[in-house]
Design a protein around this motif. Structure first.
Motif, short mmCIF file in Angstrom:
data_model
loop_
_atom_site.label_atom_id
_atom_site.label_comp_id
_atom_site.label_asym_id
_atom_site.label_seq_id
_atom_site.Cartn_x
_atom_site.Cartn_y
_atom_site.Cartn_z
N UNK A 46 0.82 -1.22 0.00
CA UNK A 46 0.00 0.00 0.00
C UNK A 46 0.86 1.27 0.00
N UNK A 47 1.98 1.24 0.69
CA UNK A 47 2.86 2.41 0.72
C UNK A 47 3.44 2.68 -0.67
N UNK A 48 3.84 1.64 -1.38
CA UNK A 48 4.37 1.80 -2.74
C UNK A 48 3.30 2.38 -3.66
N UNK A 49 2.06 1.93 -3.51
CA UNK A 49 0.96 2.47 -4.31
C UNK A 49 0.73 3.93 -3.98
N UNK A 50 0.73 4.28 -2.72
CA UNK A 50 0.55 5.66 -2.30
C UNK A 50 1.65 6.55 -2.87
N UNK A 51 2.89 6.12 -2.79
CA UNK A 51 3.99 6.92 -3.31
C UNK A 51 3.89 7.09 -4.82
N UNK A 52 3.48 6.05 -5.54
CA UNK A 52 3.30 6.15 -6.99
C UNK A 52 2.19 7.14 -7.33
#
Length: 79
Positions: free
Chosen positions: A21-27
């Motif tokens: 979820x953090x990677x998705x948020x950063x993207x």
């Protein structure tokens, strides 16, 4: 020694579970940053959409009386 390390191991597992979820948020934040700022309107009372609501409401938390200036929203990442 195992009992002392267990809380750290639990924390690392929690961090690993949050990674997708953090990677998705950063993207998503990176994509938003690429869009750039909204164009400035001619007047503060201008509507954003033809038949829509007026300008977005500001967050007045911590705002002192008599202080009317607003800072524009800016997306940024520190990755």
């Amino acid at each position: 020694m195992i009992q002392q390390l267990q809380p750290r191991a639990d924390l690392l597992q929690d961090i690993a579970r949050q990674r997708p979820p953090l990677a998705t948020l950063l993207a998503t934040l990176e994509e938003a940053e690429e869009l750039g700022p909204l164009p400035a309107s001619h007047s503060h009372g201008a509507q954003l959409l033809p038949d829509g609501p007026g300008p977005p409401l500001s967050n007045n938390v911590g705002k002192e009386e008599g202080q009317d200036h607003q800072q524009p929203a800016v997306f940024g990442t520190t990755v």
